[in-house]
Design a protein around this motif. Structure first.
Motif, mmCIF file in Angstrom:
data_model
loop_
_atom_site.group_PDB
_atom_site.id
_atom_site.type_symbol
_atom_site.label_atom_id
_atom_site.label_comp_id
_atom_site.label_asym_id
_atom_site.label_seq_id
_atom_site.Cartn_x
_atom_site.Cartn_y
_atom_site.Cartn_z
ATOM 1 N N GLY A 155 62.621 12.732 84.803
ATOM 2 C CA GLY A 155 63.411 13.703 84.049
ATOM 3 C C GLY A 155 63.585 13.349 82.590
ATOM 4 N N LEU A 156 63.962 12.092 82.295
ATOM 5 C CA LEU A 156 64.193 11.719 80.906
ATOM 6 C C LEU A 156 62.894 11.715 80.108
ATOM 7 N N LEU A 159 62.390 15.253 79.116
ATOM 8 C CA LEU A 159 63.360 15.650 78.092
ATOM 9 C C LEU A 159 63.021 15.023 76.745
ATOM 10 N N GLN A 160 62.573 13.773 76.768
ATOM 11 C CA GLN A 160 62.151 13.132 75.522
ATOM 12 C C GLN A 160 61.010 13.916 74.878
ATOM 13 N N LEU A 163 62.664 17.502 73.773
ATOM 14 C CA LEU A 163 63.747 17.568 72.788
ATOM 15 C C LEU A 163 63.638 16.523 71.689
ATOM 16 N N GLY A 268 58.636 15.794 70.722
ATOM 17 C CA GLY A 268 59.814 16.653 70.836
ATOM 18 C C GLY A 268 60.055 17.500 69.599
#
Length: 503
Positions: A155-156, A159-160, A163, A268
């Motif tokens: 997940g991270l 997201l990295q 975003l 991101g």
């Protein structure tokens, strides 16, 4: 833990009759027939059933396998990547660079927030490590494996890549390091010894290889107690290195999570300047602002892609058959440690070798006078979109299902019957990744990510080559071998999605 098994019972009698000869050959039995002859029939039967079976994966060892024929997707994906390269020939690189340089300031992020956020992150991590030691042994009810393998690594990372550098705020070492440094009277990093330049990022490379081995080869990486020891030891080791060499020095060159997250964050859309202002840009635009990676950084980035690619390959019928194993009689991870360990090593040697060969040929075609390591360290940034695409495609079903288990586990981390957040009795809807409609949506999302990631990689590589060589002609010539590599990797990625998977 039950062994990973490809369950034929859910496919019905007709598909089982079609699959059995293939399995027989893979198991070394003469009645199996010819594998190549049976693959189209196998795919056709799976298309009729459209029922993905459950399987176990290293991310809490639960996932869903999507088995769909993809001949037209593979051809279309390869053509899309090739077409993107041809389209770039008609576009002026200067116009693309101006577009990539556009930024919109959307706010500020004060540096003062970093310390409390990091301390909270450390508190959460410490709580989950305690849950790993004293909580239940089921990886799907203990929050530590779900957090490490699903929320952090899957997940991270996504997201990295979407975003920007969230990790720099939630890094669980920054707050404890600041406190420990103040207590020891060593708050000034300038007074600490620095790693020699020749060391580069090789410590991060070695630590990542250890992480990849634990994730992909170790018999029980999601056992809560085993994982708690691994996380605890690694956290203490990293903090010690930071206290010796300084936080920025070790996170930039030694702590592999910080190195990896920092690299993918370049893709991101949000970025934070030294003045604290947060700006919005196009996906991947900040990759064009990077400096060339040293050889160690180039190898590190290629290893991250190679490990995920091998993880997908190691679960296929093809891999089992190549090693003389019956995929329907999975012997367990312990029995495969030597085979998969060798496979991981080969993958981590093969991908960098092919990449370096393509860069070398491209530099010769363009008659470049740049140092080879500078060219490779610049162009390797184009791998980031591909790495993110593979991360998304490979772990999507795990993320969809295990994130629900994580919400349940957070409410009762020690398996004591608590309901801290009101989610302890929340039903986990595995159907989100099962059934014909879900399978169609998920598989197309995975295929689109792989094709889109490679198309973006071609665009980024072209602009990086233009920045490196200065002329559109030289940039185009230098990119020909890399473009062929990206087309081949697109085909490989789509094949991984379509081929039968046993574990």
């Amino acid at each position: 833990m039950p062994p990973p098994i490809f369950d034929l019972s859910s496919l019905g009698e007709t598909p089982k009759r079609l699959i059995s000869p293939l399995v027989g050959e893979m198991a070394g039995r003469p009645e199996g027939g010819n594998v190549r002859r049976w693959f189209p029939i196998l795919f056709a039967s799976l298309l009729v059933t459209l029922i993905p079976t459950t399987a176990f994966a290293h991310a809490s060892d639960r996932g869903h396998v999507l088995l769909l024929p993809t001949g037209h997707y593979i051809v279309g994906g390869a053509l899309a990547v090739a077409a993107s390269f041809l389209v770039l020939l008609a576009v002026r690189p200067e116009a693309l660079e101006r577009l990539a340089a556009a930024r919109l300031v959307v706010g500020r992020a004060p540096e003062s927030l970093r310390l409390p956020v990091s301390l909270f992150s450390f508190f959460v991590l410490a709580t989950f490590v305690l849950a790993g030691v004293f909580g239940g042994r089921d990886p799907l009810s203990n929050p530590l494996p779900l957090t490490i393998w699903t929320l952090l690594w899957v997940g991270l990372t996504l997201l990295q890549g979407l975003l920007g550098n969230l990790w720099s705020w939630i890094n669980p070492w920054y707050g404890p390091y600041r406190i420990a440094s103040a207590l020891l009277g060593r708050s000034d990093d300038a007074l600490r010894p620095h790693l020699p330049e020749w060391v580069g990022r090789w410590p991060a490379v070695l630590l990542f290889l250890g992480f990849a081995w634990f994730e992909l080869i170790d018999p029980a990486p999601d056992d809560p107690l085993r994982l708690a020891w691994a996380v605890g030891i690694y956290w203490l080791f990293s903090l010690a290195m930071m206290l010796v060499f300084g936080f920025e020095e070790w996170t930039r060159r030694g702590e592999f999570l910080s190195v990896f997250f920092g690299m993918v964050a370049r893709f991101g859309v949000f970025g934070r300047g030294s003045d604290g202002k947060i700006s919005l840009g196009l996906p991947g635009a900040r990759l064009l602002e990077t400096s060339a990676l040293a050889l160690s950084g180039t190898v590190f980035l290629l290893f991250t892609l190679a490990s995920v690619s091998f993880d997908g390959l190691s679960r296929t019928f093809f891999w089992f058959a190549m090693n003389g194993l019956n995929p329907l009689e999975f012997p367990g991870r312990t029995a495969l440690m030597a085979i998969n360990g060798a496979g991981l090593a080969i993958a981590c040697a093969l991908l960098p070798s092919v990449f370096f060969a393509c860069v070398f040929l491209g530099e010769r075609l363009s008659q470049s006078r740049h140092e080879f390591t500078i060219a490779a360290g610049t162009l390797v940034w184009s791998i980031v979109p591909i790495a993110l695409a593979y991360h998304f495609s490979h772990y999507l079903t795990v993320l969809l299902v295990n994130s629900q288990y994580a919400l349940v586990a957070f409410s009762d981390p020690l398996s004591l019957g608590w309901n801290l957040f009101g989610t302890a009795h929340m039903p986990v809807r595995a159907a989100v990744a099962a059934g014909s409609e879900s399978a169609w949506v998920i598989w197309n999302a995975q295929a689109a990510a792989i094709v889109g990631g490679h198309v973006l990689a071609v665009l980024v590589a072209h602009l990086l080559a233009y920045r490196l060589h200065g002329t559109a002609r030289a940039a185009t010539l230098s990119q020909l071998p890399l473009t062929f590599l990206m087309i081949a990797y697109t085909v490989f990625g789509l094949w991984l999605l379509s081929t039968p998977t046993a574990a």
